[in-house]
Motif scaffolding. Structure first.
Motif, PDB file in Angstrom:
ATOM      1  N   THR A 189     -38.094 -20.924  -0.583  1.00  0.00           N
ATOM      2  CA  THR A 189     -36.716 -21.264  -0.943  1.00  0.00           C
ATOM      3  C   THR A 189     -35.944 -19.984  -1.223  1.00  0.00           C
ATOM      4  OG1 THR A 189     -37.132 -21.385  -3.333  1.00  0.00           O
ATOM      5  CG2 THR A 189     -37.555 -23.388  -2.019  1.00  0.00           C
ATOM      6  N   ASP A 190     -34.633 -20.089  -1.247  1.00  0.00           N
ATOM      7  CA  ASP A 190     -33.799 -18.918  -1.539  1.00  0.00           C
ATOM      8  C   ASP A 190     -34.086 -18.368  -2.933  1.00  0.00           C
ATOM      9  OD1 ASP A 190     -32.629 -19.112   0.932  1.00  0.00           O
ATOM     10  OD2 ASP A 190     -30.795 -20.086   0.213  1.00  0.00           O
ATOM     11  N   ASP A 191     -34.289 -19.249  -3.897  1.00  0.00           N
ATOM     12  CA  ASP A 191     -34.580 -18.796  -5.260  1.00  0.00           C
ATOM     13  C   ASP A 191     -35.919 -18.059  -5.323  1.00  0.00           C
ATOM     14  OD1 ASP A 191     -32.220 -19.834  -6.202  1.00  0.00           O
ATOM     15  OD2 ASP A 191     -33.119 -21.662  -7.045  1.00  0.00           O
ATOM     16  N   GLN A 192     -36.922 -18.564  -4.623  1.00  0.00           N
ATOM     17  CA  GLN A 192     -38.218 -17.891  -4.601  1.00  0.00           C
ATOM     18  C   GLN A 192     -38.105 -16.508  -3.963  1.00  0.00           C
ATOM     19  OE1 GLN A 192     -40.322 -21.013  -2.491  1.00  0.00           O
ATOM     20  NE2 GLN A 192     -41.411 -21.649  -4.345  1.00  0.00           N
ATOM     21  N   ASP A 198     -36.648  -9.274  -6.420  1.00  0.00           N
ATOM     22  CA  ASP A 198     -36.421  -8.663  -7.735  1.00  0.00           C
ATOM     23  C   ASP A 198     -37.687  -7.963  -8.228  1.00  0.00           C
ATOM     24  OD1 ASP A 198     -33.796  -9.489  -7.811  1.00  0.00           O
ATOM     25  OD2 ASP A 198     -34.168 -11.220  -9.121  1.00  0.00           O
ATOM     26  N   ASP A 199     -38.826  -8.624  -8.054  1.00  0.00           N
ATOM     27  CA  ASP A 199     -40.095  -8.032  -8.486  1.00  0.00           C
ATOM     28  C   ASP A 199     -40.371  -6.729  -7.724  1.00  0.00           C
ATOM     29  OD1 ASP A 199     -40.461 -10.130 -10.221  1.00  0.00           O
ATOM     30  OD2 ASP A 199     -41.891 -11.198  -8.936  1.00  0.00           O
TER      31      ASP A 199
END
Length: 388
Positions: A189-192, A198-199
């Motif tokens: 998903t886009d959020d994943q 970010d990580d």
């Protein structure tokens, strides 16, 4: 137009069977030193060769890439990541006509750093193989062993690499492909994806601040490094870095002449009608499926490069990697994400007088599989007040 019958190369990867005759011929080869000319990618550790390799494994440590930074470091200049040996010569193929192969296990000991300007010479011996056994993964299989040594211009041993591969009958591996079926490409998903990126962007190497041996405790964990989602360009960058192809990848007339001489090195892609090397399992879905996989997948020693990156990232510029071991479990497919880490399981002053840590390492994919369980030994500096 050249047809399949003209070249002797079909639309399938070559298939073979374990036979008594094959095993006898391979036993006769044990102890043989193998030719390496067609597999050498870098002979000299130039600044650009080191930079290209570091970028090809996604390692932005300035100790490998920035001259001013490295000049103030422990080596007085740029050095190569320990895994740069694979950019000199990833490996060599030996025998087993028509059988498939997966890199199964890696053991490396490191003995000297590679500095800019070093000339690296690789020598390879066939050390033998285990007897065939039955496996649920791909039917009958064997594991063979190549011993690869890397020497510099001063006749110093830089590293010794024991490369073991699983050899199998492709037809049997293909029969079992459906039993290993998973959802590929992975449906992120886009959020994943935002969290993964970010990580990655938050990662920073230990760098010039020493990590002292006295300050580390058994049970301490390494920083986590994230690779992925693995894409086609990641595989191209790894090839362009000089790592992995066995023999070297080539194009047009150079490639055609090699395939005519060694028809089992290639197949004809039914979509493009081009001849492709067996190595293209790492970027060609059709080839990977012929090998018994779902889609294209990573290179074994590419995964080991990520393991070594995790170590050098954590130990800092003053530390060094002494030995690593890794087993390849499950494919890392294009679209997968791998998170690498480890923990300290022991520490000692070893027989060489080095202050070492013994580590357990891992590489977990999004399916919660440890796709590269391993171990490592690293050397850390002592606190100055302790060594005085």
């Amino acid at each position: 137009m050249t047809t399949t019958s003209d070249t002797g190369i079909g639309k399938e990867l070559a298939t073979g069977k374990f036979t008594g005759e094959m095993l006898a011929k391979m036993r006769d080869l044990i102890g043989t030193e193998l030719r390496t000319d067609a597999c050498v990618n870098n002979e000299y550790a130039t600044r650009l060769a080191i930079l290209r390799f570091a970028e090809g494994i996604g390692d932005d440590n300035p100790l490998w890439t920035e001259e001013d930074y490295a000049a103030a470091g422990p080596h007085g200049g740029i050095v190569a990541p320990p895994s740069f040996i694979f950019a000199c010569l990833g490996s060599v193929q030996v025998g087993w006509p028509g059988l498939g192969g997966f890199h199964a296990e890696t053991d490396v000991t490191f003995h000297a750093p590679i500095k800019v300007g070093d000339k690296i010479t690789a020598r390879v011996w066939f050390d033998g193989f285990d007897d065939p056994i039955e496996s649920s993964f791909g039917g009958r299989r064997i594991k063979d062993y190549l011993r690869q040594e890397y020497w510099n211009q001063d006749d110093e041993l830089v590293a010794r690499f024991i490369c073991s591969r699983m050899r199998f009958e492709r037809t049997e591996m293909q029969k079992r492909r459906s039993s290993r079926k998973i959802e590929i490409p992975h449906p992120w998903t886009d959020d994943q994806l935002a969290k993964i990126e970010d990580d990655i962007l938050a990662e920073a190497p230990r760098g010039a601040e020493p990590r002292y041996w006295e300050d580390v405790r058994v049970g301490d964990e390494l920083d986590t490094l994230t690779k992925g989602p693995i894409g086609l360009t990641d595989e191209i960058a790894y090839v362009a870095s000089g790592a992995a192809p066995i023999p070297r990848l080539s194009a047009h007339s150079v490639a055609l002449r090699r395939y005519k001489k060694h028809p089992k090195w290639a197949f004809r892609d039914p979509g493009t009608h081009a001849l492709e090397p067996v190595y293209s399992v790492h970027y060609n879905d059709y080839a990977a499926q012929l090998q018994g996989a779902q889609i294209a997948y990573d290179v074994g020693i590419q995964r080991t490069c990520w393991q070594i990156h995790t170590l050098t990232h954590w130990i800092g510029d003053a530390g060094s990697v002494k030995a690593i071991h890794g087993q390849y479990r499950a494919h890392v497919y294009l679209s997968d994400v791998v998170r690498l880490g480890g923990k300290v399981v022991g520490k000692e002053i070893d027989g060489d007088g080095d202050a070492v840590l013994h580590l357990e390492t891992w590489a977990h994919n999004q399916r919660e599989q440890n796709c590269m369980p391993g171990t490592a030994t690293v050397v850390l500096p002592r606190r100055p007040e302790v060594t005085q």
